[in-house]
Design a protein around this motif. Structure first.
Motif, PDB file in Angstrom:
ATOM      1  N   PHE A  98       0.829  -1.204   0.000  1.00 40.15           N
ATOM      2  CA  PHE A  98       0.000   0.000   0.000  1.00 40.15           C
ATOM      3  C   PHE A  98       0.866   1.259   0.000  1.00 40.15           C
ATOM      4  O   PHE A  98       0.557   2.239  -0.688  1.00 40.15           O
ATOM      5  N   GLU A  99       1.940   1.251   0.785  1.00 36.97           N
ATOM      6  CA  GLU A  99       2.824   2.419   0.831  1.00 36.97           C
ATOM      7  C   GLU A  99       3.461   2.665  -0.529  1.00 36.97           C
ATOM      8  O   GLU A  99       3.597   3.815  -0.971  1.00 36.97           O
ATOM      9  N   ARG A 100       3.851   1.586  -1.213  1.00 36.92           N
ATOM     10  CA  ARG A 100       4.459   1.729  -2.540  1.00 36.92           C
ATOM     11  C   ARG A 100       3.444   2.263  -3.551  1.00 36.92           C
ATOM     12  O   ARG A 100       3.724   3.200  -4.308  1.00 36.92           O
ATOM     13  N   LEU A 101       2.249   1.683  -3.559  1.00 36.82           N
ATOM     14  CA  LEU A 101       1.246   2.088  -4.530  1.00 36.82           C
ATOM     15  C   LEU A 101       0.714   3.485  -4.243  1.00 36.82           C
ATOM     16  O   LEU A 101       0.294   4.195  -5.172  1.00 36.82           O
ATOM     17  N   ALA A 102       0.725   3.895  -2.985  1.00 36.19           N
ATOM     18  CA  ALA A 102       0.225   5.230  -2.636  1.00 36.19           C
ATOM     19  C   ALA A 102       1.021   6.327  -3.325  1.00 36.19           C
ATOM     20  O   ALA A 102       0.506   7.432  -3.535  1.00 36.19           O
ATOM     21  N   ARG A 103       2.251   6.027  -3.701  1.00 36.43           N
ATOM     22  CA  ARG A 103       3.059   7.023  -4.407  1.00 36.43           C
ATOM     23  C   ARG A 103       2.573   7.230  -5.835  1.00 36.43           C
ATOM     24  O   ARG A 103       3.025   8.155  -6.514  1.00 36.43           O
ATOM     25  N   ARG A 104       1.617   6.402  -6.280  1.00 34.54           N
ATOM     26  CA  ARG A 104       1.126   6.489  -7.663  1.00 34.54           C
ATOM     27  C   ARG A 104      -0.352   6.892  -7.739  1.00 34.54           C
ATOM     28  O   ARG A 104      -0.924   6.892  -8.826  1.00 34.54           O
ATOM     29  N   THR A 105      -0.971   7.226  -6.606  1.00 34.05           N
ATOM     30  CA  THR A 105      -2.428   7.418  -6.591  1.00 34.05           C
ATOM     31  C   THR A 105      -2.883   8.875  -6.585  1.00 34.05           C
ATOM     32  O   THR A 105      -4.084   9.132  -6.534  1.00 34.05           O
ATOM     33  N   ARG A 106      -1.962   9.830  -6.594  1.00 28.34           N
ATOM     34  CA  ARG A 106      -2.311  11.255  -6.523  1.00 28.34           C
ATOM     35  C   ARG A 106      -3.103  11.580  -5.255  1.00 28.34           C
ATOM     36  O   ARG A 106      -3.927  12.500  -5.237  1.00 28.34           O
ATOM     37  N   GLY A 107      -2.884  10.814  -4.190  1.00 31.19           N
ATOM     38  CA  GLY A 107      -3.589  11.078  -2.943  1.00 31.19           C
ATOM     39  C   GLY A 107      -4.950  10.428  -2.837  1.00 31.19           C
ATOM     40  O   GLY A 107      -5.633  10.568  -1.811  1.00 31.19           O
TER      41      GLY A 107
END
Length: 276
Positions: free
Chosen positions: A111-120
């Motif tokens: 989740f922490e890794r993917l959160a960098r790609r979600t625009r918040g």
């Protein structure tokens, strides 16, 4: 001034939910849309899953390497980023077994890794949503019904995941139904839960696996049995709506379990002016 009455055109969304699914699986999108109120829309993104073939065919027991590969970069990261480019309110990962293989710490790192790609945009996944659902229900004794295409080792990893989160897993295992998405019926799944799980007296049961046909049995089983019933797509959709700040939409959902009467502890505040 025109008096033309415009028809619904799909732009009147109260919330837009993105979901990432295996490339040949229609289960999460189908069940999300079945549950969703008219003003909640579902938008899917697909990631190749090496254990699934065209038409949704799988081996009777899925190997673990493709399960782990599904959540490794770059494919899922790119799918999340592309989905997050749309004006969505939340993104859900419609896949259960990868969290079993990763464990709770590995899932948090994902989740922490993917959160960098979600625009918040808020992000959730099935097992994290289930933990939140069990907690909202006050359930401590839980049963996990896994799809027939999960082997005993994968089921054991799922039990370990929920045990690590502080729950007492009173039953877990692959259900004894045909290992084919198209052959699992609501009647057969209900019978399995009634005859195999009810005797363990759980506070709640989770029908895990986002590809198993399950949401249609929730209400009937809860009316018959004395425990709450969660399914992978039901609890994931519930959690997603609350993270999206769409609590009012969630409360309008009936017929899919007592869970929709509750809110998770981590629910996002409703926008100002939202209907309570």
């Amino acid at each position: 001034m025109s008096n033309v009455q415009a028809e619904k055109d799909g732009w009147e969304a109260r919330a837009r939910v993105g979901v990432v699914v295996p490339h040949a699986d229609v289960g999460p999108e189908s069940e999300f849309q079945a549950i969703a109120p008219d003003d909640v829309f579902v938008h899917g993104s697909r990631v190749h899953f090496g254990a699934m073939r065209a038409g949704g065919e799988m081996d009777p027991k899925i190997p673990h390497d493709p399960v782990r590969a599904f959540v490794e970069p770059p494919l899922i990261d790119d799918a999340v980023e592309l989905l997050a480019a749309s004006p969505l309110d939340v993104i859900a990962l419609g896949f259960t077994s990868s969290a079993y293989v990763l464990g709770a710490d590995g899932e948090r790192a994902l989740f922490e890794r993917l959160a960098r790609r979600t625009r918040g945009i808020p992000l959730t996944g099935t097992t994290a949503a289930a933990v939140s659902g069990f907690t909202a229900l006050g359930a401590r004794r839980v049963a996990i019904v896994n799809p027939p295409w999960f082997d005993d080792r994968l089921s054991g990893l799922g039990s370990a995941y929920f045990t690590e989160q502080g729950f007492a897993v009173v039953h877990h295992g692959p259900c004894g139904l045909p290992s084919n998405q198209k052959l699992i019926t609501p009647e057969a799944l209900s019978d399995w839960i009634r005859t195999t799980v009810a005797g363990h007296r759980p506070d709640a049961v989770l029908v895990a696996g986002n590809g198993i046909r399950a949401v249609g049995v929730v209400n009937a089983l809860e009316c018959e049995l004395d425990f709450a019933v969660l399914t992978a797509n039901q609890v994931l959709f519930w959690h997603a709506l609350h993270l999206a700040g769409a609590q009012e939409a969630a409360r309008r959902i009936t017929g899919y379990g007592r869970l929709f009467e509750l809110a998770p502890a981590e629910a996002r505040p409703q926008p100002s002016g939202a209907v309570a």
